[in-house]
Each structure stands twice: as structure tokens, then as C-alpha cells.
Design a protein around this motif. Structure first.
Motif: not given
Length: 135
Positions: A5, A82, A84-85, A91-92, A110, A132, A135
């Protein structure tokens, strides 16, 4: 290489290297953190300092790093990001570092985070929740 992203390019500076001429393992955390802050600012239009001013701290609660190869002074590299939820409050950031121009994998990471309010309680700001959920 994954589709990220957000991507940010760097060059290794001499003082970031250890006595063997390789980037010190702790310096990679700095590269990852700067990339996350730039992602928030450039991709999401959010300013890390604005959250702090509102009494909200974005905090890292876990970092997993897999080192694949070393960077050396003068190397150019890219950090891909990137978001991610993980849960309603977590979030990660999936982050990878590649040596340029070869695009050889250097590091996989991560980094899990959350936010806490001024009282120290978990509270994800609406701007982060919206990003979050988009996406």
C-alpha cells in the motif's frame, strides 16, 4: 515482491553499521518506524504528533522480525508497508525491506499496535478505525 500500500526508499548511512560493516540489527526498527509514520502521513493523511496532542498514544505491542540478509553502508533499499486489522483495538503493519535495485528480500516484519488514551485505556481513534475498515 508483494503489492504494498506504501513504499519508502532509504540509503544506509555509515553510522548505522556495526564493526563488521553491516547495519546493526536495532537500526532496522528505526527504518520500520519511520516508514510507518510516513505511511500514516502520506497515505492516510494522519499526523502522528496530532494524536499525541489529543492525548492518544499509538503504541507497538509486538514486533516480529525475520532477518534474511544484511544491508551495508551505501546500500539503497525500500520498505514496503501493508496495514491490516487484527481486532477492534489492534492493527498490524506487515513490513518488508528489499535491497535495491535487485529487490532481494532483507527483512520481513509484523508490527502489531494499538492506541491508548490519556487515561491509559485502549481506544482506537476514529481515523485509524476508518482506515482499517476501508481496506
Amino acid at each position: 515482491m508483494k503489492e504494498y500500500r506504501f513504499q519508502l526508499e532509504f540509503s544506509v548511512r555509515d553510522y548505522e553499521c556495526d564493526m563488521q560493516g553491516h547495519v546493526n540489527n536495532a537500526v532496522y526498527l528505526n527504518y520500520l518506524e519511520h516508514s510507518r509514520h510516513q505511511f500514516l502521513k502520506e497515505e492516510l493523511g494522519l499526523n502522528f504528533a496530532d494524536f499525541v496532542g489529543r492525548g492518544i498514544s499509538l503504541v507497538v505491542i509486538r514486533a516480529e522480525l525475520d532477518y534474511k540478509r544484511s544491508l551495508q553502508s551505501g546500500d539503497r533499499f525500500m520498505v514496503g508497508v501493508i496495514l491490516e486489522k487484527v481486532s477492534p483495538l489492534r492493527y498490524c503493519f506487515i513490513q518488508d525491506i528489499y535491497l535495491l535495485p535487485e529487490k532481494k528480500l532483507v527483512l520481513k516484519a509484523r508490527v502489531t499496535g494499538t492506541a491508548v488514551n490519556a487515561q491509559g485505556r485502549p481506544e482506537l481513534p476514529e481515523e485509524i478505525s476508518a482506515a482499517l475498515n476501508a481496506r
